[in-house]
Every structure is written in structure tokens, then in C-alpha cells.
Design a protein around this motif. Structure first.
Motif, PDB file in Angstrom:
ATOM      1  N   MET A  95       0.838  -1.194   0.000  1.00  0.00           N
ATOM      2  CA  MET A  95       0.000   0.000   0.000  1.00  0.00           C
ATOM      3  C   MET A  95       0.875   1.246   0.000  1.00  0.00           C
ATOM      4  O   MET A  95       1.900   1.294   0.660  1.00  0.00           O
ATOM      5  N   ILE A  96       0.402   2.222  -0.719  1.00  0.00           N
ATOM      6  CA  ILE A  96       1.087   3.507  -0.788  1.00  0.00           C
ATOM      7  C   ILE A  96       0.174   4.554  -0.171  1.00  0.00           C
ATOM      8  O   ILE A  96      -1.032   4.585  -0.444  1.00  0.00           O
ATOM      9  N   THR A  97       0.756   5.413   0.664  1.00  0.00           N
ATOM     10  CA  THR A  97      -0.002   6.517   1.240  1.00  0.00           C
ATOM     11  C   THR A  97       0.234   7.759   0.399  1.00  0.00           C
ATOM     12  O   THR A  97       1.377   8.127   0.131  1.00  0.00           O
ATOM     13  N   HIS A  98      -0.849   8.382  -0.021  1.00  0.00           N
ATOM     14  CA  HIS A  98      -0.791   9.639  -0.766  1.00  0.00           C
ATOM     15  C   HIS A  98      -1.458  10.728   0.073  1.00  0.00           C
ATOM     16  O   HIS A  98      -2.458  10.476   0.746  1.00  0.00           O
ATOM     17  N   LEU A  99      -0.917  11.933  -0.030  1.00  0.00           N
ATOM     18  CA  LEU A  99      -1.566  13.105   0.550  1.00  0.00           C
ATOM     19  C   LEU A  99      -2.275  13.823  -0.586  1.00  0.00           C
ATOM     20  O   LEU A  99      -1.659  14.202  -1.582  1.00  0.00           O
ATOM     21  N   VAL A 100      -3.574  13.985  -0.428  1.00  0.00           N
ATOM     22  CA  VAL A 100      -4.412  14.622  -1.434  1.00  0.00           C
ATOM     23  C   VAL A 100      -4.788  16.012  -0.912  1.00  0.00           C
ATOM     24  O   VAL A 100      -5.352  16.136   0.168  1.00  0.00           O
ATOM     25  N   LEU A 101      -4.427  17.035  -1.692  1.00  0.00           N
ATOM     26  CA  LEU A 101      -4.753  18.410  -1.327  1.00  0.00           C
ATOM     27  C   LEU A 101      -5.859  18.905  -2.248  1.00  0.00           C
ATOM     28  O   LEU A 101      -5.680  18.977  -3.464  1.00  0.00           O
ATOM     29  N   LEU A 102      -7.007  19.185  -1.657  1.00  0.00           N
ATOM     30  CA  LEU A 102      -8.148  19.690  -2.413  1.00  0.00           C
ATOM     31  C   LEU A 102      -8.154  21.208  -2.287  1.00  0.00           C
ATOM     32  O   LEU A 102      -7.975  21.738  -1.188  1.00  0.00           O
TER      33      LEU A 102
END
Length: 181
Positions: free
Chosen positions: A1-8
């Protein structure tokens, strides 16, 4: 699993593009993202997925937000190494007297060209200052973010990019959360 930071960008700001974080979390889980975590109400979301490509992750999330909530929301996805580089490369922090409450980071949708600093035309927004590092712009506001022309719209217009800005306290907290995950 890869953790991504999503900036909206631009959700829950001044009553526009309202999205409850619980509803966003559920929507993202419904399309297969795991361990969805949010930080404050302004669109900082961590997700776990097998998908390595941040652009693909961002596209999926943008589509789902439009489908479920009806909002056209720009999305920028960054990895942990990007956020760590943000800390290591912020030259404003070398000044021991620097007021971190006036520091911000504009996360940009693509890597910026060498001439991007000239394109920003910083003389038009003095005394605010900026430094470019790859796909980030470090910002040091003279007075504050609420009293400047050097905002996300200005950056997007001058550089023809998508941008979203976070204050230094938020960036610090997001890295802490990345480290904890």
C-alpha cells in the motif's frame, strides 16, 4: 500500500464548495481507497491505495467529488518524499527570526520551469517574497495571507498551473501525520 496526501483546493472556504469530511471519507472509501484520514475541514486527505501514480489518484478523486458532491475541485497529490523535501528546501527557515505564521507553501500541479520566478513578476506583489523549488513555491508574506495580491489565483494566472496553498503550521502537521501513518 502507498499513502498519498491529497490536497483539495477551495473546499469549505467562505461557505463555498461545502463538503463534510465524513461524507468525503465515505465517498473515497466507496471507490476503493483505504485508511482515509482527513485533517481540518479545508481539504487535506490521506489515503492508502495500491495505485502508485499520484496523477491517477487525483483524477479518480476529482471525478468522485464531482459525481457525489457536484463540485469541480482542483486536486494535487503529493508523496511523503515531496513533503519532506518541502521542509528541507525552505530557505526562509534559515532565518532564525523568521515568523513561521507568515510562511506558506503553494503546491503546484507540475514541475516549474527555470524561468518561473521571472514569470511570477514579484515586483508586483512586494514586499511579499517567494522562492521556487520544483513543484512548490515557498511564500513569505510581509503582512499576511489575507492582505496580499500574491495568492493562488495570482500564481495560477502567471504560471498557467493549478495551485493550492497551505500555511506552514498545516504543512508541519501534515508531515507529522505522514510520519505517524
Amino acid at each position: 500500500m502507498i499513502t498519498h496526501l491529497v490536497l483539495l483546493r477551495g473546499i469549505n472556504v467562505s461557505g463555498h464548495n461545502m463538503i463534510k469530511m465524513d461524507a468525503l471519507k465515505k465517498a473515497l472509501e466507496n471507490i476503493g481507497f483505504q485508511n482515509v484520514r482527513t485533517y481540518i475541514q479545508t481539504g487535506n486527505v490521506f489515503i492508502d491505495t495500491e495505485e502508485k501514480n499520484g496523477g491517477s489518484v487525483g483524477f479518480q478523486i476529482k471525478q468522485e467529488i464531482f459525481k457525489i458532491f457536484g463540485h469541480e475541485v482542483p486536486v494535487i497529490v503529493i508523496g511523503k518524499s515531496d513533503l519532506e523535501a518541502c521542509f528541507n528546501n525552505n530557505q526562509f527557515l534559515k532565518d532564525k527570526e523568521c515568523d513561521t505564521k507568515k510562511l506558506y507553501v503553494a503546491f503546484i500541479s507540475k514541475e516549474l520551469a527555470d524561468g518561473a520566478m521571472n514569470d511570477l513578476k514579484m515586483s508586483q506583489v512586494k514586499p511579499d517574497e517567494a522562492q521556487i523549488d520544483s513543484s512548490r513555491i515557498f511564500i513569505k508574506y510581509a503582512v499576511g495571507a489575507g492582505k496580499t495580491k500574491f495568492d493562488q489565483k495570482y500564481i495560477e494566472k502567471k504560471l498557467s498551473v493549478t495551485a493550492t496553498i497551505r500555511n506552514w503550521n498545516t504543512v508541519t502537521k501534515l508531515l507529522e501525520m505522514y510520519d505517524a501513518s
